[in-house]
Design a protein around this motif. Structure first.
Motif, PDB file in Angstrom:
ATOM      1  N   LEU A   1      19.804  89.465  61.660  1.00 49.38           N
ATOM      2  CA  LEU A   1      19.075  88.469  60.766  1.00 49.38           C
ATOM      3  C   LEU A   1      18.060  88.778  59.572  1.00 49.38           C
ATOM      4  O   LEU A   1      17.680  88.271  58.667  1.00 49.38           O
ATOM      5  N   GLY A   2      17.768  90.184  59.758  1.00 48.19           N
ATOM      6  CA  GLY A   2      16.697  90.736  58.807  1.00 48.19           C
ATOM      7  C   GLY A   2      15.333  90.710  59.376  1.00 48.19           C
ATOM      8  O   GLY A   2      15.045  89.719  60.643  1.00 48.19           O
ATOM      9  N   ILE A   3      14.196  90.899  58.685  1.00 46.93           N
ATOM     10  CA  ILE A   3      12.838  90.822  59.354  1.00 46.93           C
ATOM     11  C   ILE A   3      12.346  89.344  59.553  1.00 46.93           C
ATOM     12  O   ILE A   3      11.987  88.798  60.596  1.00 46.93           O
ATOM     13  N   GLY A   4      12.827  88.501  58.362  1.00 51.03           N
ATOM     14  CA  GLY A   4      12.427  87.118  58.607  1.00 51.03           C
ATOM     15  C   GLY A   4      13.014  86.301  59.702  1.00 51.03           C
ATOM     16  O   GLY A   4      12.421  85.591  60.446  1.00 51.03           O
ATOM     17  N   GLY A   5      14.389  86.569  59.979  1.00 55.27           N
ATOM     18  CA  GLY A   5      15.018  85.971  60.915  1.00 55.27           C
ATOM     19  C   GLY A   5      14.449  86.230  62.374  1.00 55.27           C
ATOM     20  O   GLY A   5      14.593  85.713  63.214  1.00 55.27           O
ATOM     21  N   ALA A   6      14.293  87.801  62.541  1.00 52.76           N
ATOM     22  CA  ALA A   6      14.112  88.369  63.773  1.00 52.76           C
ATOM     23  C   ALA A   6      12.463  87.753  64.075  1.00 52.76           C
ATOM     24  O   ALA A   6      12.311  87.488  65.428  1.00 52.76           O
ATOM     25  N   VAL A   7      11.629  87.700  63.051  1.00 49.08           N
ATOM     26  CA  VAL A   7      10.313  87.039  63.400  1.00 49.08           C
ATOM     27  C   VAL A   7      10.365  85.623  63.725  1.00 49.08           C
ATOM     28  O   VAL A   7       9.625  85.045  64.493  1.00 49.08           O
ATOM     29  N   GLN A   8      11.422  84.812  62.964  1.00 46.63           N
ATOM     30  CA  GLN A   8      11.453  83.539  63.531  1.00 46.63           C
ATOM     31  C   GLN A   8      12.029  83.345  64.621  1.00 46.63           C
ATOM     32  O   GLN A   8      11.649  82.515  65.543  1.00 46.63           O
ATOM     33  N   ALA A   9      12.822  84.088  65.082  1.00 48.05           N
ATOM     34  CA  ALA A   9      13.261  84.004  66.386  1.00 48.05           C
ATOM     35  C   ALA A   9      12.270  84.083  67.471  1.00 48.05           C
ATOM     36  O   ALA A   9      12.152  83.296  68.517  1.00 48.05           O
ATOM     37  N   GLY A  10      11.408  84.949  67.147  1.00 53.66           N
ATOM     38  CA  GLY A  10       9.969  85.097  68.313  1.00 53.66           C
ATOM     39  C   GLY A  10       9.342  83.695  68.267  1.00 53.66           C
ATOM     40  O   GLY A  10       8.859  83.448  69.285  1.00 53.66           O
ATOM     41  N   TYR A  11       9.090  83.399  67.032  1.00 53.88           N
ATOM     42  CA  TYR A  11       8.498  82.017  66.893  1.00 53.88           C
ATOM     43  C   TYR A  11       9.107  80.782  67.754  1.00 53.88           C
ATOM     44  O   TYR A  11       8.640  80.155  68.282  1.00 53.88           O
ATOM     45  N   LYS A  12      10.364  80.994  67.477  1.00 52.57           N
ATOM     46  CA  LYS A  12      11.351  79.890  68.229  1.00 52.57           C
ATOM     47  C   LYS A  12      11.133  79.881  69.641  1.00 52.57           C
ATOM     48  O   LYS A  12      11.088  78.737  70.649  1.00 52.57           O
ATOM     49  N   PHE A  13      11.233  81.297  70.204  1.00 48.53           N
ATOM     50  CA  PHE A  13      10.893  81.524  71.626  1.00 48.53           C
ATOM     51  C   PHE A  13       9.695  81.171  72.034  1.00 48.53           C
ATOM     52  O   PHE A  13       9.459  80.446  73.167  1.00 48.53           O
ATOM     53  N   ALA A  14       8.417  81.383  71.381  1.00 52.98           N
ATOM     54  CA  ALA A  14       7.387  80.792  71.653  1.00 52.98           C
ATOM     55  C   ALA A  14       7.361  79.251  71.686  1.00 52.98           C
ATOM     56  O   ALA A  14       6.635  78.669  72.588  1.00 52.98           O
ATOM     57  N   LYS A  15       7.780  78.708  70.648  1.00 53.55           N
ATOM     58  CA  LYS A  15       7.828  77.251  70.946  1.00 53.55           C
ATOM     59  C   LYS A  15       8.427  76.651  71.949  1.00 53.55           C
ATOM     60  O   LYS A  15       8.097  75.839  72.731  1.00 53.55           O
TER      61      LYS A  15
END
Length: 218
Positions: free
Chosen positions: A46-60
């Protein structure tokens, strides 16, 4: 990555961690599996943005109150995490950025990158009215409200400066705290040589275009 995880576990703080493996082509996944680490294994790159967003989705999805971004290459010193989260715990900030340019100590990056960072900082200040010195710092903490926002809306390509714009548009309070960064202990940067110029131009245009097409955020 293992050294970063070890440093996180040694902190006297009640925190969890998760590593986002974005289809790495090295042996990262095997190392994570072998050492029993907590990780997300993305099925496609997904690239850096998608990878970071995956972390935020996990946190949510797991109900965390604060999410902290930290690079896996050793540039970010986990000992500063307390400084990042304290303003959020005190209700003084919604997002806190670890800035290398406040006290200007530690690794300061190349002159070309510093020029690009200053340009992006100037763009955000000019078009959005907020001065943020280290706009490309990936060492940052956000509260529950921004976790929910970023889980739904996060820039996909070179996202750090655009993520700050998203926070500003949602009327979130952003502050910076001084940190000392180190040269990377492993891995290589995805932004180098002339790609730094491309990055600078692309993100500057994205910041300006978002202002020109501005809609009211909730």
């Amino acid at each position: 990555i293992l050294q970063v995880i070890k440093s996180l576990k040694e902190l006297p703080l009640p925190l969890d961690y998760v590593v986002v493996n974005d289809c790495s082509k090295d042996d990262t996944k095997e190392i994570l599996q072998k050492n029993g680490t907590n990780y997300l294994d993305l099925p496609v790159n997904l690239g850096i943005g998608g990878a970071v967003q995956a972390g935020y989705k996990f946190a949510k999805e797991n109900g965390y109150d604060i999410a902290i971004q930290i690079d896996g290459d050793g540039q970010h010193n986990p000992e500063y995490i307390h400084n990042l989260v304290q303003p959020i715990l005190d209700g003084k900030a919604d997002a806190c950025i670890g800035s290398r340019f406040i006290e200007k100590e530690g690794f300061q990056s190349s002159w070309l990158r510093r020029f690009g960072i200053n340009l992006l900082s100037g763009c955000i200040s000019l078009f959005y009215g907020q001065k943020i010195h280290d706009v490309t710092s990936g060492f940052r903490a956000v509260n529950k409200g921004l976790i929910e926002i970023y889980a739904q809306d996060y820039a996909q390509d070179y996202p750090e400066p655009e993520a700050l714009v998203t926070a500003i548009l949602h009327h979130q309070k952003i502050i910076e705290v001084p940190v000392e960064m180190r040269e990377r202990l492993g891995g290589t940067s995805s932004i180098h040589s002339f790609k730094s110029i491309y990055y600078m131009i692309k993100v500057s245009l994205a910041i300006i275009c978002r202002k020109l097409t501005l809609r009211k955020e909730p």
